[in-house]
Design an enzyme around this catalytic site. Structure first.
Site, PDB file in Angstrom:
ATOM      1  N   GLY C  39     -46.701  -1.073  65.692  1.00  0.00           N
ATOM      2  CA  GLY C  39     -46.812  -0.330  64.437  1.00  0.00           C
ATOM      3  C   GLY C  39     -45.959  -0.876  63.317  1.00  0.00           C
ATOM      4  O   GLY C  39     -46.115  -0.472  62.162  1.00  0.00           O
ATOM      5  N   CYS C 249     -78.815  10.077  66.534  1.00  0.00           N
ATOM      6  CA  CYS C 249     -79.336   8.883  65.875  1.00  0.00           C
ATOM      7  C   CYS C 249     -80.860   8.883  65.894  1.00  0.00           C
ATOM      8  O   CYS C 249     -81.473   9.091  66.949  1.00  0.00           O
ATOM      9  CB  CYS C 249     -78.781   7.646  66.577  1.00  0.00           C
ATOM     10  SG  CYS C 249     -79.496   6.110  65.969  1.00  0.00           S
ATOM     11  N   CYS C 252     -81.882   5.549  68.219  1.00  0.00           N
ATOM     12  CA  CYS C 252     -81.659   5.443  69.662  1.00  0.00           C
ATOM     13  C   CYS C 252     -81.386   6.791  70.312  1.00  0.00           C
ATOM     14  O   CYS C 252     -81.274   6.871  71.526  1.00  0.00           O
ATOM     15  CB  CYS C 252     -80.509   4.481  69.959  1.00  0.00           C
ATOM     16  SG  CYS C 252     -78.892   5.159  69.552  1.00  0.00           S
ATOM     17  N   CYS C 274     -76.826   5.534  64.129  1.00  0.00           N
ATOM     18  CA  CYS C 274     -75.561   5.022  64.622  1.00  0.00           C
ATOM     19  C   CYS C 274     -74.914   4.146  63.567  1.00  0.00           C
ATOM     20  O   CYS C 274     -75.563   3.310  62.948  1.00  0.00           O
ATOM     21  CB  CYS C 274     -75.792   4.144  65.847  1.00  0.00           C
ATOM     22  SG  CYS C 274     -76.179   5.042  67.327  1.00  0.00           S
ATOM     23  N   CYS C 280     -76.358   0.528  68.931  1.00  0.00           N
ATOM     24  CA  CYS C 280     -77.664   1.136  68.727  1.00  0.00           C
ATOM     25  C   CYS C 280     -78.767   0.188  69.244  1.00  0.00           C
ATOM     26  O   CYS C 280     -79.650   0.590  69.990  1.00  0.00           O
ATOM     27  CB  CYS C 280     -77.860   1.420  67.248  1.00  0.00           C
ATOM     28  SG  CYS C 280     -79.182   2.584  66.898  1.00  0.00           S
TER      29      CYS C 280
END
Lengths: 244, 280, 290
Positions: C39, C249, C252, C274, C280
């Site tokens: 970080g 979606c 899909c 998606c 997808c």
């Protein structure tokens, strides 16, 4: 030590540093003893050093030499001349009261709050402080409509009553009174007298300065006279009061 | 309830000195006649200051500008680094660690949890573009409050206590009067009930009536929260009204310490006598 | 030389991976430091690339410094493999490294992405490289670089908390939709690229190494595998991810994924698909096989 307060050769001088250093006499070689429940009165001309003794005992003045042994309810015997500031603050909050002829109270604090504050700083709850404080003001005959007003508008007598109420409500072990009846009417004086007797019965030791000698004779057990900073004479007033 | 004599200090300052300048062999601060070294021009803002602050007491610090009052306070708040000395706090490691020697993170912890500081200038203590509520929230968040509703409630409570109407809670202090800003600043400093509060000339520059309100507030909060307060002021009447004990500063030295009424009625040092005479 | 060929990018004129070896080493050293301090933003000497700074050069430099000839690389832009940016970056990487490129996140060893993490959880043998426009979350609350660094050093994040608190006071909820400030191993506050909230939990104890590069701001930071990633949240206002309700979606049929919303200009009808196009396509291909 069975006495409440024992002063040994207390001297207070003031050193003023102005253009040149000047030394002023406050009081000199003061020794006396006051027992629990006893009231000692101090008389003398103004400038004789009466107030100096009281203020030195209260530590508003730093003693120059000598000892002031005080028997505390909670900490045992302590020399007020040597006590730390923390100890003095504690004693002022809980055991030693001081009433001056001038009212020194906080601005914008009402009469009732002034008395309550005395109890709050001892650890009373706000509820207790309110009821005890009200009772005290009631006893002192301070008109109820004044309780919630600021004391700076009070008359001399009303201020003094408030001042006494503020100090007496604590039921202190030692109470220092500097002209406690200076501007009181006869009725209030009678009440102050009544209060003093009550406190004495409860064991409060008092040292007071009076101009009103007639009044003084009705409350004190012994009298000291001061002249030019020194105690010049003692008179046991017990006889007088026993006949009261 | 403090029914005992206070022997254990909440804050203990020992031999604290703060130098501005390089210092030199001839400026051993104890022996300087003033606070400026004639040889190297170094200013000794605080010279070997030692004192204690006890639980629940208000300790006043008086002195003219340049006497070292504000530098002392800033050193205690870690905003300036003391040149020498040690500072112990009851609420940090039970006074066993000198807080001047700890890491920045630890100092930050003390600032967030143990101390509250109110500056003379509200701009230093407040985020002027955040809401008043947000300002109080900042101190609470710093002290690890992580519950939004608790923070909201506490902020409301505090602002109510200092007489800021609830409907102005969402306003920025930028648009408040000086007295209101100061009240918000005080409530922010006290938000997490720190045991130690430093007040730096908090009434200076305010109108008299506003000054009075702020002083009343300090007194009220002191009694309610039992916080120990160090209050710096050049105004003796402020000190007379608030302080149990008073310390007089001159040229970086503590020249006198005593009960406030004793300092005012029986001052010992020539400078204190001069100061008190100027009061009346 | 014909005019046309002079315009062409001549691969042979450049080092493998476009950057010279010294530059790549410097970037890798900074990357190692970043991995060592999860970080923490490590400054690095951001190089010039044939694309403008602010267009993914931080991610590019990470990819180019790490790519080896045996790597397989996938480039994503907001979930898409085929947006203009993704195509350009892919083209550049491929032309100066000749490594294999893929659209399949599971086949990739290096994935450079902008704004998204693939839906299929990454493995420990994969590295995710995120492009970052603004690496420091504290820039929102403190504009001075020097002060920001001090705040990080002191772990003094109350300004950020206050920002969130004010958000809640004003809007009743935290309005940050992307780049949600989070801490790595309870120490450094970092900006998780501009990932949607949806993807932030994927960083927590991730199997894969995640590297974040900001080319314009000249910073690299990292979320090493199994780092604890905690979004800042109040006890009574917890961190939440986007909620798509019952939407799925249109291509899909996936419903537990991050969806892009489309509104038909004429009918006003909302449809979803998606965001991760690679995922997808894979699902659609599997269906066809079935």
């Amino acid at each position: 030590m069975s006495a409440r307060i024992e002063c040994h050769h207390v001297t207070k001088t003031f050193e003023l540093h102005q253009k040149e250093t000047r030394t002023l006499r406050g009081c000199e070689d003061i020794s006396f003893t006051v027992n629990p429940g006893e009231f000692a009165g101090i008389t003398g001309k103004s400038g004789a050093g009466k107030s100096t003794i009281l203020k030195t005992l209260y530590r508003t003045y730093l003693p120059t030499s000598g000892h002031m042994y005080y028997r505390s309810n909670s900490t045992g015997t302590i020399d007020l001349a040597q006590a730390s500031e923390q100890e003095i603050l504690y004693l002022r909050k809980n055991e030693i009261g001081y009433v001056s002829q001038f009212l020194k109270i906080m601005p914008r604090v009402t009469a009732l709050e002034t008395v309550m504050e005395s109890l709050l700083e001892m650890g009373y709850s706000p509820g207790e402080a309110r009821s005890e404080g009200s009772a005290m003001l009631y006893q002192f005959d301070l008109p109820e409509y004044l309780w919630d007003t600021y004391p700076d508008t009070f008359s001399g007598g009303e201020k003094l009553k408030l001042n006494l109420a503020k100090a007496m409500v604590k039921q202190p072990a030692l109470l220092l009174l500097d002209e406690p009846t200076a501007s009181l009417d006869e009725h209030s004086k009678a009440y102050v007298k009544h209060m003093i007797h009550q406190l004495k019965e409860a064991g409060t030791t008092m040292i007071g300065i009076f101009h009103d000698l007639t009044f003084m004779d009705t409350v004190v057990d012994k009298k000291y006279h001061m002249k030019e900073g020194k105690l010049t004479g003692t008179e046991e007033a017990l006889e007088l009061n026993r006949n009261d | 309830m403090f029914d005992t004599i206070q022997h254990e200090p909440v804050l203990s300052v020992q031999h604290l000195s703060k130098r501005f300048g390089p210092g030199c062999s001839s400026c051993d601060e104890q022996k300087l006649p003033s606070n400026i070294c004639a040889a190297c021009g170094t200013i000794w803002a605080c010279k070997d200051m030692t004192f204690d602050l006890f639980q629940g007491e208000i300790l006043g610090i008086v002195g003219e500008s340049g006497s070292g009052k504000s530098t002392l306070m800033r050193c205690l708040h870690f905003e300036q680094e003391a040149t020498r000395g040690a500072v112990y706090m009851r609420d940090y490691d039970q006074r066993s660690t000198d807080t001047l020697t700890i890491s920045r993170q630890e100092k930050q912890y003390i600032k967030d949890h143990v101390l509250g500081l109110v500056y003379q200038n509200p701009w230093e203590g407040l985020r002027m573009d955040f809401s008043s509520g947000g300002n109080i929230a900042e101190k609470l968040i710093a002290a690890d409050y992580r519950h939004v509703r608790t923070i909201d409630q506490r902020a409301e409570e505090l602002l109510e206590k200092v007489d800021i109407p609830i409907e102005r809670m969402s306003e920025c202090p930028r648009y408040f009067s000086g007295g209101m800003q100061q009240r918000v600043q005080i409530s922010k400093a006290l938000a997490n009930q720190p045991p130690l509060l430093f007040l730096d000339e908090v009434t200076t520059g305010l109108d008299l009536s506003v000054q009075a309100k702020v002083l009343d507030l300090i007194r009220m909060l002191q009694r309610e929260f039992h916080v120990s307060i160090l209050i710096v002021s050049h105004d003796l009447s402020v000190i007379r009204m608030l302080a149990d004990r008073t310390m007089v500063l001159k040229d970086g030295d503590i020249i006198e310490t005593g009960l406030t009424d004793q300092i005012l009625e029986d001052p010992q040092h020539p400078y204190t006598q001069l100061l008190v005479q100027s009061l009346i | 030389m014909s005019p046309e060929s002079s315009k062409r990018f001549r691969v042979s004129a450049y080092n493998f991976g476009f950057l010279d070896e010294g530059s790549k080493r410097e970037i890798r050293r900074s990357t190692l430091k970043a991995v060592a301090i999860p970080g923490y933003q490590v400054p690095f000497a951001s190089r010039e690339l044939p694309i403008g700074k602010g267009w993914g050069t931080g991610g590019m430099q990470l990819s180019l410094s790490l790519a080896g000839s045996r790597d397989t690389i996938k480039v994503i832009d907001q979930g898409h493999d085929d947006s203009v940016n993704a195509v350009s970056i892919r083209h550049l990487i491929q032309s100066c490294t000749q490594v294999e490129m893929t659209r399949d996140s599971q086949a990739a060893s290096l994935i450079q992405s902008r704004h998204r993490i693939p839906e299929i959880p990454l493995r420990k043998d994969q590295i995710l490289i995120l492009q970052v426009p603004q690496p420091d979350p504290l820039k929102k609350v403190e504009s001075h670089e020097k002060k920001v660094k001090q705040l990080h050093a002191d772990k003094d994040y109350k300004g950020m908390w206050l920002h969130l608190y004010e958000d809640i006071s004003q809007w009743g909820d935290i309005s940050i939709s992307a780049d949600y400030p989070s801490t790595a191993h309870e120490r450094y506050l970092f900006a998780p690229s501009p990932l949607p909230r949806w993807d932030v939990p994927k960083l927590n104890h991730s199997e894969a190494l995640c590297l974040l590069g900001a080319g314009r701001e000249k910073k690299i930071y990292a979320i090493p595998p199994h780092t604890q990633v905690t979004p800042l949240a109040f006890d009574d206002v917890p961190f939440t991810t986007e909620n798509f309700g019952k939407a799925s979606c249109k291509n899909c049929g996936a419903d537990n994924v991050y969806l892009d919303e489309f509104i038909d200009d004429e009918t006003g009808q909302k449809t979803y698909s998606c965001s991760d196009t690679g995922y997808c396509h894979q699902r659609m291909a599997e269906r066809r096989i079935q």
